[in-house]
Design a protein around this motif. Structure first.
Motif, PDB file in Angstrom:
ATOM      1  N   GLU A 195      23.462  67.000 147.424  1.00 26.59           N
ATOM      2  CA  GLU A 195      24.134  66.082 146.531  1.00 26.59           C
ATOM      3  C   GLU A 195      25.568  65.923 147.000  1.00 26.59           C
ATOM      4  O   GLU A 195      26.122  66.795 147.630  1.00 26.59           O
ATOM      5  CB  GLU A 195      23.991  66.564 145.099  1.00 26.59           C
ATOM      6  CG  GLU A 195      24.501  67.909 144.775  1.00 26.59           C
ATOM      7  CD  GLU A 195      25.362  67.874 143.565  1.00 26.59           C
ATOM      8  OE1 GLU A 195      25.113  67.059 142.667  1.00 26.59           O
ATOM      9  OE2 GLU A 195      26.317  68.629 143.560  1.00 26.59           O
ATOM     10  N   PRO A 196      26.129  64.774 146.675  1.00 21.78           N
ATOM     11  CA  PRO A 196      27.316  64.332 147.418  1.00 21.78           C
ATOM     12  C   PRO A 196      28.645  64.915 146.961  1.00 21.78           C
ATOM     13  O   PRO A 196      29.618  64.870 147.704  1.00 21.78           O
ATOM     14  CB  PRO A 196      27.301  62.826 147.205  1.00 21.78           C
ATOM     15  CG  PRO A 196      26.618  62.627 145.899  1.00 21.78           C
ATOM     16  CD  PRO A 196      25.639  63.723 145.756  1.00 21.78           C
ATOM     17  N   ASP A 209      23.279  70.560 137.965  1.00 17.61           N
ATOM     18  CA  ASP A 209      22.568  69.308 137.775  1.00 17.61           C
ATOM     19  C   ASP A 209      21.560  69.464 136.643  1.00 17.61           C
ATOM     20  O   ASP A 209      21.240  70.556 136.223  1.00 17.61           O
ATOM     21  CB  ASP A 209      21.826  68.967 139.058  1.00 17.61           C
ATOM     22  CG  ASP A 209      22.323  67.665 139.627  1.00 17.61           C
ATOM     23  OD1 ASP A 209      22.029  67.373 140.793  1.00 17.61           O
ATOM     24  OD2 ASP A 209      23.005  66.939 138.891  1.00 17.61           O
ATOM     25  N   LYS A 245      21.325  62.180 147.120  1.00 15.19           N
ATOM     26  CA  LYS A 245      21.864  61.902 145.795  1.00 15.19           C
ATOM     27  C   LYS A 245      21.596  63.045 144.827  1.00 15.19           C
ATOM     28  O   LYS A 245      22.338  63.278 143.899  1.00 15.19           O
ATOM     29  CB  LYS A 245      21.182  60.648 145.240  1.00 15.19           C
ATOM     30  CG  LYS A 245      21.385  59.450 146.112  1.00 15.19           C
ATOM     31  CD  LYS A 245      22.488  58.591 145.570  1.00 15.19           C
ATOM     32  CE  LYS A 245      22.786  57.416 146.468  1.00 15.19           C
ATOM     33  NZ  LYS A 245      21.592  56.727 146.926  1.00 15.19           N
ATOM     34  N   GLN A 246      20.476  63.719 144.991  1.00 12.40           N
ATOM     35  CA  GLN A 246      20.059  64.657 143.954  1.00 12.40           C
ATOM     36  C   GLN A 246      19.749  66.002 144.578  1.00 12.40           C
ATOM     37  O   GLN A 246      19.092  66.084 145.586  1.00 12.40           O
ATOM     38  CB  GLN A 246      18.813  64.098 143.309  1.00 12.40           C
ATOM     39  CG  GLN A 246      18.322  64.897 142.147  1.00 12.40           C
ATOM     40  CD  GLN A 246      17.197  64.186 141.452  1.00 12.40           C
ATOM     41  OE1 GLN A 246      17.127  62.971 141.449  1.00 12.40           O
ATOM     42  NE2 GLN A 246      16.304  64.935 140.884  1.00 12.40           N
ATOM     43  N   GLY A 247      20.235  67.063 143.998  1.00 10.23           N
ATOM     44  CA  GLY A 247      20.087  68.387 144.584  1.00 10.23           C
ATOM     45  C   GLY A 247      18.682  68.947 144.456  1.00 10.23           C
ATOM     46  O   GLY A 247      17.762  68.271 144.036  1.00 10.23           O
ATOM     47  N   MET A 257      25.182  60.450 143.461  1.00 12.02           N
ATOM     48  CA  MET A 257      25.306  60.690 142.020  1.00 12.02           C
ATOM     49  C   MET A 257      24.047  60.187 141.352  1.00 12.02           C
ATOM     50  O   MET A 257      23.513  59.162 141.729  1.00 12.02           O
ATOM     51  CB  MET A 257      26.520  59.947 141.497  1.00 12.02           C
ATOM     52  CG  MET A 257      26.820  60.211 140.056  1.00 12.02           C
ATOM     53  SD  MET A 257      27.227  61.914 139.744  1.00 12.02           S
ATOM     54  CE  MET A 257      28.849  62.023 140.430  1.00 12.02           C
ATOM     55  N   THR A 258      23.595  60.888 140.398  1.00  8.63           N
ATOM     56  CA  THR A 258      22.339  60.487 139.783  1.00  8.63           C
ATOM     57  C   THR A 258      22.581  59.766 138.471  1.00  8.63           C
ATOM     58  O   THR A 258      23.621  59.873 137.855  1.00  8.63           O
ATOM     59  CB  THR A 258      21.494  61.724 139.489  1.00  8.63           C
ATOM     60  OG1 THR A 258      22.283  62.606 138.712  1.00  8.63           O
ATOM     61  CG2 THR A 258      21.111  62.393 140.776  1.00  8.63           C
TER      62      THR A 258
END
Lengths: 474, 382
Positions: free
Chosen positions: B2-3, A281, B30-32, A1-2
């Motif tokens: 990403e998770p 995102d 964590k980040q796509g 998670m960002t």
């Protein structure tokens, strides 16, 4: 998670930011019933256990001890920040996140950008770095500021270039409040144009918002709730401008308008925080909606603005929500996107909406929306299953549309009116480091931006021939 | 990269109680990739190559006999397309003798991601070099199956995915093939690839299944092999992916509208077909109608072009079901559209700066465009 960090600069930025944190807490309290510090919370808040010696940050999965916002608050006068420190949100920030001075910028972009920018550079970078270090995976900086004043506009854009220098890989999404034509600050055109140059060059995306549009929306809601038609009673707590259920009780002037902007920020990040069948995102926003590097001004529109107290929600309401998102009454700047050219459009849906409803509405609305010839199906969609507080579903539309052109042209006209007479110019030129060339460069930057939009507008309505493709010799 | 989705998938599978994913057989970051093919291919792919290779190796070592690798991904996004293409290329190097089948999901034509056409073009061009066969599902088609055949009012992605899973299952479940000599085939991927992807320029496979109906109607329907096969053949020829609103209780009309298109110009020529029959009385099914030379291109004889697999076990509650995997012109039009749109966007250089930022140059784009034009031209020649 960002994680994302919010940087609020200036009086407007801080007031909007304040409403944002209030609403964010309210939303998470609504969703997170168990008091566990989960991934969604960690995108905007740190969980700090003050009893520990090592500085206290707790990882995901534990109980919520003390939530601290991931934010940096900057203002060159103390009034607004002191209010926050004495208000109900004081627990959410700690003293290392503030940067204040005493005298303010006097509505002067040059003072904010040059004088304070240089004086406080080290401190600001230090605070930003500390906040970034607390993040596992920092994805985005949200900068909130106004364009018309001195601190938000000048120092805010200086912070933007600092962010680009120190954290080049982190996305920068800027929420800028543009002044309306009847703004009470006389030098707001100067400040805005000087700031626009910085935004065009250093930001990844800009969400322009006009006070006039917010006032219009607020009046519409007030009219709706007071007009007394049967069946039009609005459910309390559901209007996009209500902060009820949050920490702050008394609603001050500008609060209702700021709530709308805070809702905008919550909805943009909702798909990155909560689960859904089609996630989006924050870096996808920049990727999909910015076809050319400088044309990154995305017009936001939020629907629904309120929910009627009527319990039955037939599917017609859902379709109405999609149609409203493209009407000029719901845009957050005074513009009519339906009559200008769309370069790209993102639809971020929250709540119980299925992909078939989404596709049906896109197909229904497409014929009436002019898209640029090389991007006829320029839709980016996302579905988040968690609806906002008080609604069963909501839609945020971000459009990269040439309807921002009239706003920029209006700004340029107001600027030229003052600049021709050299009115108030000496205040700026007295500042160390400021020269007349800044003004001319800023205007030419804006001119070329308007020209780029013009080029695309010229293709509107014309049937552009398809580019000839390769033919294979056999 | 990403998770969220992986976490959800693992939870959901564990909840069913009947099977689950291994604890360590997943990898996420964590980040796509932000819908950016270049970010996936040039940055994330190389960065995480070793970890992914380790995970694959562990699974491969647990196999007695590796039949092949199947990669499932979408082409519209950044991770599935970019990282997927990179991993496929890498796995081809590490396992040069194994069959690699890529299952791709093509996005809705009306747009799910704005740069989907760029991502699709780049993915297909790269995969074509390294994959043995590419099996495609289009979201538009599956959506129509859900709405018209299965009568689902509010279609969610779960419904769409269920249809895709049904079609994949009916291909990959054990079956008796011509090479397997009376026992269930130990090499389904190899035989699939061997029978269908016989020429390096023709690798695109499409699937149709019959019947597809809401589960509540299955109990009230009767099926017969001649009926099913006749419809399936018609679906192949007229390039429609589903039987439209036919009442199974009634005798089919003998001269249906669509038979007349047999000799028309919209006739869908196939390079090769694989028919998979599952259910009762499967040995009595008469498949001769699929061996008609008129269905196939001139340079491959029907005996080589057409294969049948059978299994007497019923699949997914359908008493009799037939699946056709074909290497034909079926995907030509969608591919052509996708390439056209991508080219139009490329002509105005829109979004290119986002790809250049991560290492994909305009030359790479041009190479991919040229290659896919070649593929389209080959299929046109069929």
């Amino acid at each position: 998670m960002t994680q994302s960090v919010v940087v609020q600069v200036g009086q407007c930025g801080n007031q909007v930011g304040c409403r944002f944190w209030d609403l964010a807490l309210r939303e998470h309290a609504h969703v997170n019933k168990k008091g566990v510090y989960d991934e969604a919370l960690s995108s905007f808040f740190r969980n700090v256990d003050l009893r520990r010696n090592d500085g206290g940050s707790c990882g995901v999965g534990g109980k919520i001890e003390n939530l601290k916002a991931r934010a940096v608050l900057v203002d060159m006068e103390e009034g607004v920040v002191n209010e926050i420190l004495q208000g109900p949100l004081r627990e959410v920030f700690d003293s290392t996140q503030f940067l204040t001075d005493v005298s303010g910028s006097g509505n002067n972009w040059a003072v904010g950008h040059m004088t304070y920018g240089s004086a406080y550079r080290e401190q600001i970078v230090d605070k930003l770095r500390k906040t970034a270090e607390h993040c596992d995976c920092l994805q985005c900086f949200f900068l909130i500021h106004s364009m018309g004043g001195g601190t938000g506009s000048g120092l805010g854009t200086r912070v933007l270039s600092m962010l680009e220098e120190e954290f080049p890989e982190v996305c920068r999404i800027v929420t800028s409040i543009y002044p309306s034509a009847e703004d009470d600050v006389i030098t707001s055109p100067y400040n805005s144009i000087l700031a626009m140059k910085e935004l065009t060059e250093h930001a990844d995306c800009v969400l322009p918002i006009e006070n006039q549009a917010l006032v219009h929306i607020v009046n519409k809601i007030k009219h709706m709730s007071h007009c007394g038609k049967p069946g039009s009673v609005i459910k309390t707590d559901t209007t996009v401008m209500s902060g009820q259920g949050g920490l702050s009780r008394a609603e001050k002037p500008f609060d209702t308008m700021n709530n709308i902007v805070a809702n905008l920020l919550l909805n943009i990040t909702s798909s990155a925080r909560f689960e859904g069948s089609l996630n989006m995102d924050l870096n996808e926003i920049a990727m999909n909606l910015v076809p050319f590097p400088r044309m990154h001004y995305l017009v936001p529109s939020l629907t629904p603005l309120y929910t009627l107290a009527d319990v039955s929600v037939p599917p017609r309401r859902l379709d109405q929500m999609f149609s409203d998102a493209f009407s000029k009454d719901h845009q957050l700047i005074r513009a009519d996107p339906k009559h200008s050219l769309y370069l790209a459009c993102a639809l971020m849906v929250r709540g119980n909406v299925q992909v078939s409803d989404l596709r049906r509405n896109i197909e229904r609305l497409k014929p009436s929306l002019p898209f640029v010839s090389w991007n006829q199906e320029g839709w980016k969609t996302s579905l988040c299953s968690v609806p906002p507080v008080g609604h069963s579903h909501s839609l945020l539309a971000l459009a990269n549309n040439t309807c921002v052109k009239p706003t920029f042209i209006g700004l340029r006209e107001r600027f030229t009116k003052l600049y021709r007479k050299k009115a108030h110019l000496h205040h700026y030129l007295h500042v160390d480091g400021m020269e007349q060339s800044y003004f001319t460069e800023a205007v030419s930057c804006l001119n070329s931006l308007i020209e780029e939009y013009d080029h695309l507008d010229a293709t509107k309505g014309r049937l552009m021939p398809d580019a000839p493709r390769f033919s294979i010799a056999r | 990269m990403e998770p969220k989705v992986i976490n959800q998938t693992i939870c959901r599978s564990a909840k069913s109680g009947r099977w689950r994913y291994g604890e360590t057989s997943h990898f996420s970051q964590k980040q796509g990739c932000g819908n950016n093919w270049a970010h996936g291919f040039c940055v994330h792919g190389p960065r995480h190559r070793d970890v992914v290779e380790e995970l694959v190796r562990r699974e491969v070592e647990r196999c007695d006999r590796l039949a092949g690798l199947m990669a499932m991904m979408s082409v519209a996004g950044g991770t599935g397309s970019g990282v997927g293409a990179y991993i496929t290329r890498y796995l081809r190097d590490v396992y040069p003798k194994s069959f690699i089948l890529n299952h791709l999901t093509w996005p809705y034509g009306t747009g799910e991601v704005i740069v989907q056409n760029y991502n699709s073009v780049l993915t297909l061009a790269h995969l074509y070099h390294h994959s043995d066969a590419i099996l495609v599902h289009e979201n538009d088609t599956v959506h129509r199956i859900c709405s018209q055949l299965l009568n689902i009012k509010h279609i969610s992605f779960t419904d769409v995915n269920r249809v895709i899973a049904h079609q994949l299952g009916s291909i990959l479940q054990p079956a008796l093939t011509t090479d397997s000599n009376g026992i269930y085939s130990r090499n389904p991927l190899g035989e699939l690839v061997g029978s269908l992807a016989c020429h390096p320029e023709y690798k695109l496979l499409s699937v149709s299944t019959i019947p597809q109906m809401p589960s509540s109607s299955i109990a009230y329907s009767t099926f017969s092999w001649p009926g099913l096969l006749k419809h399936l053949r018609q679906m192949l020829i007229s390039n429609s992916k589903m039987e439209e609103c036919i009442d199974w209780q009634v005798q089919l009309p003998s001269a249906s509208e669509r038979t007349r298109t047999l000799l028309g110009s919209s006739f869908n020529t196939s390079l090769a077909n694989l028919l998979i029959l599952r259910g009762k009385d499967v040995y009595s099914a008469e498949t001769g109608s699929f061996e008609d030379p008129a269905l196939y291109s001139s340079w491959l004889s029907p005996e080589e072009a057409f294969n049948v697999w059978k299994s007497p076990v019923i699949f997914n509650k359908y008493e009799k079901s037939a699946t056709l995997v074909s290497n034909s012109k079926a995907l030509l039009r969608p591919l052509d559209n996708m390439l056209g749109k991508a080219w139009n966007m490329f002509a105005s250089r829109a979004y290119i700066h986002q790809y250049v930022k991560f290492g994909i140059s305009e030359e790479d784009f041009l190479d991919s465009f040229t290659f896919l034009e070649q593929v389209i031209s080959s299929y046109n020649q069929l």
